[in-house]
Design a protein around this motif. Structure first.
Motif, PDB file in Angstrom:
ATOM      1  N   ASP A   1       0.825  -1.211   0.000  1.00 36.28           N
ATOM      2  CA  ASP A   1       0.000   0.000   0.000  1.00 36.28           C
ATOM      3  C   ASP A   1       0.857   1.258   0.000  1.00 36.28           C
ATOM      4  O   ASP A   1       0.588   2.207  -0.745  1.00 36.28           O
ATOM      5  CB  ASP A   1      -0.935   0.019   1.222  1.00 36.28           C
ATOM      6  CG  ASP A   1      -2.023  -1.042   1.131  1.00 36.28           C
ATOM      7  OD1 ASP A   1      -2.303  -1.531   0.011  1.00 36.28           O
ATOM      8  OD2 ASP A   1      -2.603  -1.384   2.186  1.00 36.28           O
ATOM      9  N   SER A   2       1.896   1.289   0.837  1.00 35.98           N
ATOM     10  CA  SER A   2       2.746   2.480   0.874  1.00 35.98           C
ATOM     11  C   SER A   2       3.547   2.611  -0.423  1.00 35.98           C
ATOM     12  O   SER A   2       3.820   3.726  -0.873  1.00 35.98           O
ATOM     13  CB  SER A   2       3.659   2.478   2.098  1.00 35.98           C
ATOM     14  OG  SER A   2       4.424   1.298   2.172  1.00 35.98           O
ATOM     15  N   LEU A   3       3.905   1.491  -1.053  1.00 37.91           N
ATOM     16  CA  LEU A   3       4.562   1.552  -2.361  1.00 37.91           C
ATOM     17  C   LEU A   3       3.646   2.245  -3.365  1.00 37.91           C
ATOM     18  O   LEU A   3       4.081   3.134  -4.110  1.00 37.91           O
ATOM     19  CB  LEU A   3       4.917   0.152  -2.862  1.00 37.91           C
ATOM     20  CG  LEU A   3       5.392   0.072  -4.320  1.00 37.91           C
ATOM     21  CD1 LEU A   3       6.687   0.837  -4.545  1.00 37.91           C
ATOM     22  CD2 LEU A   3       5.561  -1.383  -4.740  1.00 37.91           C
ATOM     23  N   ALA A   4       2.376   1.885  -3.375  1.00 36.02           N
ATOM     24  CA  ALA A   4       1.420   2.509  -4.290  1.00 36.02           C
ATOM     25  C   ALA A   4       1.289   4.005  -4.001  1.00 36.02           C
ATOM     26  O   ALA A   4       1.225   4.824  -4.933  1.00 36.02           O
ATOM     27  CB  ALA A   4       0.058   1.829  -4.191  1.00 36.02           C
ATOM     28  N   GLU A   5       1.279   4.382  -2.722  1.00 32.79           N
ATOM     29  CA  GLU A   5       1.182   5.798  -2.354  1.00 32.79           C
ATOM     30  C   GLU A   5       2.415   6.576  -2.809  1.00 32.79           C
ATOM     31  O   GLU A   5       2.298   7.691  -3.327  1.00 32.79           O
ATOM     32  CB  GLU A   5       1.015   5.948  -0.840  1.00 32.79           C
ATOM     33  CG  GLU A   5      -0.325   5.508  -0.313  1.00 32.79           C
ATOM     34  CD  GLU A   5      -0.406   5.654   1.193  1.00 32.79           C
ATOM     35  OE1 GLU A   5      -0.453   6.814   1.656  1.00 32.79           O
ATOM     36  OE2 GLU A   5      -0.415   4.629   1.899  1.00 32.79           O
ATOM     37  N   VAL A   6       3.594   6.005  -2.610  1.00 30.27           N
ATOM     38  CA  VAL A   6       4.831   6.666  -3.026  1.00 30.27           C
ATOM     39  C   VAL A   6       4.858   6.810  -4.548  1.00 30.27           C
ATOM     40  O   VAL A   6       5.201   7.869  -5.075  1.00 30.27           O
ATOM     41  CB  VAL A   6       6.076   5.907  -2.516  1.00 30.27           C
ATOM     42  CG1 VAL A   6       7.342   6.398  -3.189  1.00 30.27           C
ATOM     43  CG2 VAL A   6       6.185   6.043  -1.008  1.00 30.27           C
TER      44      VAL A   6
END
Length: 193
Positions: free
Chosen positions: A172-177
């Motif tokens: 999820d944080s990869l997608a946000e970044v």
């Protein structure tokens, strides 16, 4: 240093990044003109192909042989020639300046954040932005707590930021970044006209 990084999407590559400081620094070096996941999977490919990923061994490998290792399919980087040179230069700097101990960059002499930033910027292939991102990664995920690290890392050190690899802890944080990076690129392109 016990840490569980999730930067490449590959559990074996992430395990290497989590336990090997030179692998992590090499992944950061490779993080340009390819996806973050591919960059941080690169050190595991190198280790698998040459047996070990030790700065002294990488630094002294025949440059043509090391370039061939970088270019072997699937290639470690889309520019295996220039990046092979940079990885070997980085390894040589670790050997020459830090006695082969990568973590000494952020541990030797209990440095503060600005000093670690200076040390990172002195490394081959580490400009200001890459050094700030890596400093933020050290502070956010690797236990570095030198005074002033957040300020020295600039926007990358901000609590709750989703700007860089320093902020990736899961899918999820990869997608946000990735979304934030795309927005920043679009804004920069629009500003150029």
């Amino acid at each position: 240093m016990a840490r569980a990084l999730h930067l490449s999407g590959d559990p074996a590559a992430d395990a290497l990044l989590s336990e090997d400081d030179f692998a992590l620094l090499t992944g950061m070096l490779l993080d340009q003109q390819i996806t973050m996941e591919a960059a941080f999977a690169g050190p595991a490919k190198l280790r698998d192909r040459i047996g070990r990923l030790e700065p002294a061994e990488v630094a002294t490998m025949d440059p043509d042989a090391f370039q061939a290792v970088m270019a072997e399919k699937p290639a470690v980087h889309r520019f295996p020639g220039s990046m092979a040179k940079r990885v070997q230069q980085l390894a040589q700097a670790i050997v020459d300046d830090w006695d082969g101990d990568t973590a000494a960059i952020w541990r030797q002499g209990s440095p503060d954040g600005p000093e670690v930033l200076r040390r990172l910027q002195a490394l081959p292939g580490f400009g200001e932005q890459k050094a700030r991102i890596f400093l933020a990664l050290l502070g956010k995920q690797c236990g570095f707590d030198g005074a002033g690290w957040r300020e020295a890392a600039g926007a990358y050190g901000e609590e709750g930021a989703k700007r860089s690899v320093a902020d990736i802890v899961d899918a999820d944080s990869l997608a946000e970044v990735r979304k934030a990076k795309q927005a920043a690129k679009a804004a920069a392109k629009a500003a150029k006209g």
